[in-house]
Design an enzyme around this catalytic site. Sequence first.
Site, PDB file in Angstrom:
ATOM      1  N   ALA A  35       5.343   7.456   2.843  1.00 21.40           N
ATOM      2  CA  ALA A  35       4.168   6.696   2.635  1.00 21.40           C
ATOM      3  C   ALA A  35       2.897   7.427   2.553  1.00 21.40           C
ATOM      4  O   ALA A  35       2.850   8.330   3.419  1.00 21.40           O
ATOM      5  CB  ALA A  35       4.204   5.958   4.140  1.00 21.40           C
ATOM      6  N   ASP A  36       2.007   7.240   1.448  1.00 18.28           N
ATOM      7  CA  ASP A  36       0.992   7.875   1.438  1.00 18.28           C
ATOM      8  C   ASP A  36      -0.180   7.251   2.495  1.00 18.28           C
ATOM      9  O   ASP A  36      -0.256   6.235   2.995  1.00 18.28           O
ATOM     10  CB  ASP A  36       0.493   7.907   0.075  1.00 18.28           C
ATOM     11  CG  ASP A  36       0.284   6.457  -0.764  1.00 18.28           C
ATOM     12  OD1 ASP A  36      -0.018   5.413   0.053  1.00 18.28           O
ATOM     13  OD2 ASP A  36       0.016   6.520  -1.925  1.00 18.28           O
ATOM     14  N   SER A  37      -1.477   7.829   2.098  1.00 16.29           N
ATOM     15  CA  SER A  37      -2.649   7.599   3.105  1.00 16.29           C
ATOM     16  C   SER A  37      -2.945   5.887   2.773  1.00 16.29           C
ATOM     17  O   SER A  37      -3.276   5.212   3.781  1.00 16.29           O
ATOM     18  CB  SER A  37      -3.613   8.321   3.025  1.00 16.29           C
ATOM     19  OG  SER A  37      -3.972   8.688   1.643  1.00 16.29           O
TER      20      SER A  37
ATOM     21  N   LYS B 176      -2.364   2.485  -7.768  1.00 17.18           N
ATOM     22  CA  LYS B 176      -1.215   1.997  -7.326  1.00 17.18           C
ATOM     23  C   LYS B 176      -1.188   0.407  -6.931  1.00 17.18           C
ATOM     24  O   LYS B 176       0.064   0.159  -6.631  1.00 17.18           O
ATOM     25  CB  LYS B 176      -0.501   3.017  -6.579  1.00 17.18           C
ATOM     26  CG  LYS B 176      -1.355   3.005  -5.277  1.00 17.18           C
ATOM     27  CD  LYS B 176      -0.820   4.380  -4.322  1.00 17.18           C
ATOM     28  CE  LYS B 176      -1.820   5.033  -3.692  1.00 17.18           C
ATOM     29  NZ  LYS B 176      -1.555   6.282  -3.237  1.00 17.18           N
TER      30      LYS B 176
END
Lengths: 78, 247
Positions: A35-37, B176
């Site tokens: 999971a990214d920020s 994204k």
Amino acid sequence: MDLEIFDKVKTMISEQLDVEEERIDRKTTFEDIDADSLDVVELVMALEEEFNLEIADEEVEKIKTIGDIVSYIEKAIS
Amino acid sequence: MTLQGKVAIVTGGSRGIGKEIALTLVRAGAAVAINYHREAGAAEEVLKKIEEEKGKGLLVQADVTVLAECEKMVRTTLDHFGRIDILVNNAGIRRDTLLALMKEDDWDIVLDTNLKGMFNCCKAVLKPLLKQKSGGRIINISSIAGLVGNSGQTNYAAAKGGVIAFTKSLAKELGKRAITVNAIAPGFIETEMTEDLPAAVKEKVLSHVALERYGKPEEVAEVVLFLAQGAGYLTGTVLSIDGGLSL
């Protein structure tokens, strides 16, 4: 109480980030589950709604593990 | 009516380019929240026109330099229209003078309005956009001055150049989530903002425009529409709408 919040958070993470619940415990970092920020920001938004609380932006930046979020929610609710 | 069901906020929508953008988006079927700061009368005129054309409009007063007012503007829009899809950061002012004569206040007000105002509006709209999970469009109005600079506009050019760098960074952050962020850099467009320029300056500018005429606000608005209604693979770019002035 503890377990309830953790379970709830676990379910939400699993659904939102498409991760199997078995992969999630308190020590799991967001990195572990890819999971990214931005994912964390979105998760926090969902948790704020679910638990009807507000998590300050400075606090969000400090979050590294699932346990960090759970502890924060526990403190905020108690 | 390609924007049917979509909701847009246009800042600085009571006059000039912003007014034309608001009208164009409404005519394409969008419901548009028109932000204004002080020009209540002009804003009323825009809304009247929209209502005459049976479009959906809403006036929202807010000073874009104040984050809390931008947040309130977004809340009002959500309360009224139920969602938000498009943000057009158009609100801007000029305080032209040579740097040697420029007051600190001229710098602050131009940076606050043109650059911080965009930050405030993007910040206010971001969480609702993410929550909807249906992508979105952020369109920032920069200027040719932000690309090539302009004598007498160090403040304005710095702010508009900042808009471009901000646009590129935010495009990377939000890509994204299918939220595109683009900038438009108008050249010399005939509006109230440009009509008070000295005739000699106008003449000189015109001599460098390949199309040999000034642009019309509608010609900027149609590019905003293009970005708002499609252009899904276009993000982080700057589209120069300047008749070839920057060539």
